[in-house]
Write a protein that holds these residues in place. Structure first.
Motif, PDB file in Angstrom:
ATOM      1  N   ASP A 187     -15.989   1.083   1.221  1.00 44.12           N
ATOM      2  CA  ASP A 187     -15.801   0.748  -0.180  1.00 44.12           C
ATOM      3  C   ASP A 187     -16.088   2.008  -1.004  1.00 44.12           C
ATOM      4  O   ASP A 187     -17.020   2.768  -0.697  1.00 44.12           O
ATOM      5  CB  ASP A 187     -16.757  -0.375  -0.578  1.00 44.12           C
ATOM      6  N   ALA A 188     -15.290   2.222  -2.044  1.00 40.88           N
ATOM      7  CA  ALA A 188     -15.386   3.474  -2.808  1.00 40.88           C
ATOM      8  C   ALA A 188     -16.792   3.699  -3.388  1.00 40.88           C
ATOM      9  O   ALA A 188     -17.325   4.818  -3.323  1.00 40.88           O
ATOM     10  CB  ALA A 188     -14.351   3.466  -3.929  1.00 40.88           C
TER      11      ALA A 188
ATOM     12  N   GLY B  25     -10.058   5.766  -3.001  1.00 38.41           N
ATOM     13  CA  GLY B  25      -8.806   4.997  -2.851  1.00 38.41           C
ATOM     14  C   GLY B  25      -7.678   5.912  -2.417  1.00 38.41           C
ATOM     15  O   GLY B  25      -6.580   5.893  -2.959  1.00 38.41           O
TER      16      GLY B  25
ATOM     17  N   THR C  86      -6.224   8.156  -8.077  1.00 35.10           N
ATOM     18  CA  THR C  86      -4.939   7.883  -8.713  1.00 35.10           C
ATOM     19  C   THR C  86      -4.570   6.423  -8.429  1.00 35.10           C
ATOM     20  O   THR C  86      -4.477   6.007  -7.270  1.00 35.10           O
ATOM     21  CB  THR C  86      -3.820   8.817  -8.192  1.00 35.10           C
ATOM     22  N   ILE C  87      -4.370   5.655  -9.502  1.00 33.50           N
ATOM     23  CA  ILE C  87      -3.968   4.233  -9.415  1.00 33.50           C
ATOM     24  C   ILE C  87      -4.805   3.511  -8.347  1.00 33.50           C
ATOM     25  O   ILE C  87      -4.268   2.852  -7.441  1.00 33.50           O
ATOM     26  CB  ILE C  87      -2.437   4.083  -9.174  1.00 33.50           C
TER      27      ILE C  87
ATOM     28  N   GLN D 155       0.865  -1.198   0.000  1.00 36.62           N
ATOM     29  CA  GLN D 155       0.000   0.000   0.000  1.00 36.62           C
ATOM     30  C   GLN D 155       0.895   1.239   0.000  1.00 36.62           C
ATOM     31  O   GLN D 155       1.748   1.406   0.863  1.00 36.62           O
ATOM     32  CB  GLN D 155      -0.921   0.020   1.218  1.00 36.62           C
TER      33      GLN D 155
ATOM     34  N   ARG E 291       1.908  12.184  -7.599  1.00 35.93           N
ATOM     35  CA  ARG E 291       0.716  12.197  -8.467  1.00 35.93           C
ATOM     36  C   ARG E 291      -0.109  13.457  -8.268  1.00 35.93           C
ATOM     37  O   ARG E 291      -0.946  13.806  -9.111  1.00 35.93           O
ATOM     38  CB  ARG E 291      -0.128  10.944  -8.199  1.00 35.93           C
TER      39      ARG E 291
ATOM     40  N   ASN F 170       1.258   5.639  -0.992  1.00 36.03           N
ATOM     41  CA  ASN F 170       0.541   6.894  -1.208  1.00 36.03           C
ATOM     42  C   ASN F 170       1.546   7.828  -1.861  1.00 36.03           C
ATOM     43  O   ASN F 170       2.418   8.379  -1.190  1.00 36.03           O
ATOM     44  CB  ASN F 170       0.011   7.459   0.114  1.00 36.03           C
ATOM     45  N   GLU F 171       1.459   7.935  -3.165  1.00 32.99           N
ATOM     46  CA  GLU F 171       2.483   8.624  -3.952  1.00 32.99           C
ATOM     47  C   GLU F 171       2.130  10.086  -4.154  1.00 32.99           C
ATOM     48  O   GLU F 171       1.259  10.428  -4.964  1.00 32.99           O
ATOM     49  CB  GLU F 171       2.667   7.900  -5.298  1.00 32.99           C
TER      50      GLU F 171
ATOM     51  N   ASP G 279     -11.061   5.173   1.666  1.00 34.29           N
ATOM     52  CA  ASP G 279     -10.212   4.033   1.344  1.00 34.29           C
ATOM     53  C   ASP G 279     -10.735   2.845   2.135  1.00 34.29           C
ATOM     54  O   ASP G 279     -11.266   3.019   3.230  1.00 34.29           O
ATOM     55  CB  ASP G 279      -8.746   4.306   1.724  1.00 34.29           C
ATOM     56  N   ARG G 280     -10.591   1.650   1.552  1.00 34.02           N
ATOM     57  CA  ARG G 280     -11.069   0.497   2.339  1.00 34.02           C
ATOM     58  C   ARG G 280     -10.100   0.215   3.476  1.00 34.02           C
ATOM     59  O   ARG G 280     -10.434  -0.426   4.443  1.00 34.02           O
ATOM     60  CB  ARG G 280     -11.291  -0.715   1.445  1.00 34.02           C
TER      61      ARG G 280
END
Ligand SMILES: C[S@@+](CC[C@H](N)C(=O)[O-])C[C@H]1O[C@@H](n2cnc3c(N)ncnc32)[C@H](O)[C@@H]1O
Length: 351
Positions: free
Chosen positions: A251-252, A150, A275-276, A119, A125, A121-122, A203-204
């Motif tokens: 859930d999204a 997400g 993002t991704i 997991q 982006r 978190n970039e 986010d889940r």
């Protein structure tokens, strides 16, 4: 899955890491693929993997690379830490004698890292997302309400707290400790003010930016060679900890249906962004997200617009490079704004 296929997954990941500027991580991957034995719990689990080990499946090499990097960062095996970047790595024999040893001796630490997917978190982006918001600011001149799907720890949900150079323009918060300057191709995005009226994310498995375990986890999945990415992640976590991003656990698709009203909202530009992450939502969840966007979009107006800003790896680009795509309502037209390097380090602007 055969042992040969598992070894191949490590070999393939080694090539990807090396090409992406992480030669040490690539070397460790390659050595594991070539030399791992079934001695010890980690070796047995990896070589007997029953799922799909590759990058397209369980990303097993990245799970193990995350565990090894976490171990090196923890300092509990000083000899391992001493060969990890920023140190200059010794030759293959010396690297393997260290890595092969800890894979057996540190099984209790490493084995849990095999249990779940990496997991990340970039933060990089955010540069692409900010460019997308500038396009919307130019068109509508409205403050934004952000809905991130997400979102992980929410480091891109707070993208207005970073400073940017995008092509020839400056954007974001002047003097921010997090500065993003992607390599830019094409004309610059429009100059404009990006004001965030409110933000929310889902986010889940949301990560709490104030929890030291979050820092350790997110840093572990950055490849050890990538010192700049690590420094940027740490700076972004420090910034976020002062005022944590509001990320719900859900859930999204469930969350979007509960939080994005189909009623028009005058005076703000609502933006659903990710993002991704979209590829990880179930096909049914993706369909529900698109349906909610279409239903809300159908009632959008120039004073109450809706946008869908997506930074995702699309199968129609060379090497599955992520694209930045923007759909805007009223109208519901989609534009490809850019093709990007996966971490946002390069942006090829298309409009
Ligand atoms: C590859 S990470 C990307 C995180 C972040 N967007 C970034 O770019 O750094 C994908 C994220 O999607 C989340 N995720 C996967 N499926 C989800 C779902 N059905 N609902 C909500 N979040 C989900 C994961 O927990 C993970 O944090």
């Amino acid at each position: 899955m055969t042992e040969a296929a598992v070894r191949q997954a490590f070999a393939d990941q080694a090539v990807i890491c090396t090409a992406a500027g992480a030669p040490f991580t690539g070397r460790v991957c390659r050595l594991i693929g070539e030399r791992l034995t079934a001695e010890g719990e980690v070796g047995r689990r990896v070589l007997g993997w029953t799922g799909v080990a590759s990058h397209q499946g369980d990303a097993l090499p990245l799970r193990l690379m995350g565990g090894l990097h976490a171990l090196a960062r923890s300092g509990r095996d000083k000899a391992l830490s001493a060969i990890y970047p920023p140190a200059t790595a010794p030759d293959d024999e010396a690297v393997w004698s260290m890595v092969g040893r800890v894979l057996v001796e540190q099984a209790a630490f490493l084995s849990p890292w095999l249990d779940g997917p990496p997991q990340t978190n970039e933060v990089g982006r955010s540069a692409a997302l900010m460019a997308g918001l500038l396009v919307l600011a130019d068109r509508f001149g409205l403050p934004f309400a952000l809905y991130e799907l997400g979102a992980s720890a929410g480091l891109n949900t707070v993208l207005d707290r970073y400073s940017y150079r995008l092509g020839e323009i400056e954007a974001g918060m002047v003097g921010s400790p997090v500065r993003l300057t992607p390599t830019w191709t094409g004309v610059s995005p429009p100059r404009g003010d990006v004001e965030i009226a409110r933000r929310a994310g889902v986010d889940r498995n949301p990560l709490d930016v104030r929890d030291p375990a979050t820092r350790a986890r997110l840093a572990a999945y950055v490849w050890a060679d990538q010192r700049e990415r690590l420094a940027r992640l740490e700076a972004a976590l420090d910034l976020a900890a002062a005022d944590p991003p509001p990320i719900d656990q859900a859930d999204a698709a469930d969350w979007l249906e509960a939080n994005l009203s189909t009623a028009p909202e005058t005076g703000v530009c609502r933006v659903v962004m990710h993002t991704i992450a979209y590829q990880y939502f179930s096909p049914e969840g993706q369909a529900r997200i698109r349906a909610r966007l279409a239903a809300t979009g159908a009632r959008a107006t120039e004073d109450a617009p809706l946008a869908w800003l997506s930074f995702e790896a699309m199968s129609d680009t060379v090497d599955r490079r992520p694209t930045l795509d923007l759909t805007v309502w009223p109208g519901g037209e989609t534009q490809r704004l850019a093709i990007c390097q996966p971490h946002g380090a390069e942006i090829d602007w298309k409009i």
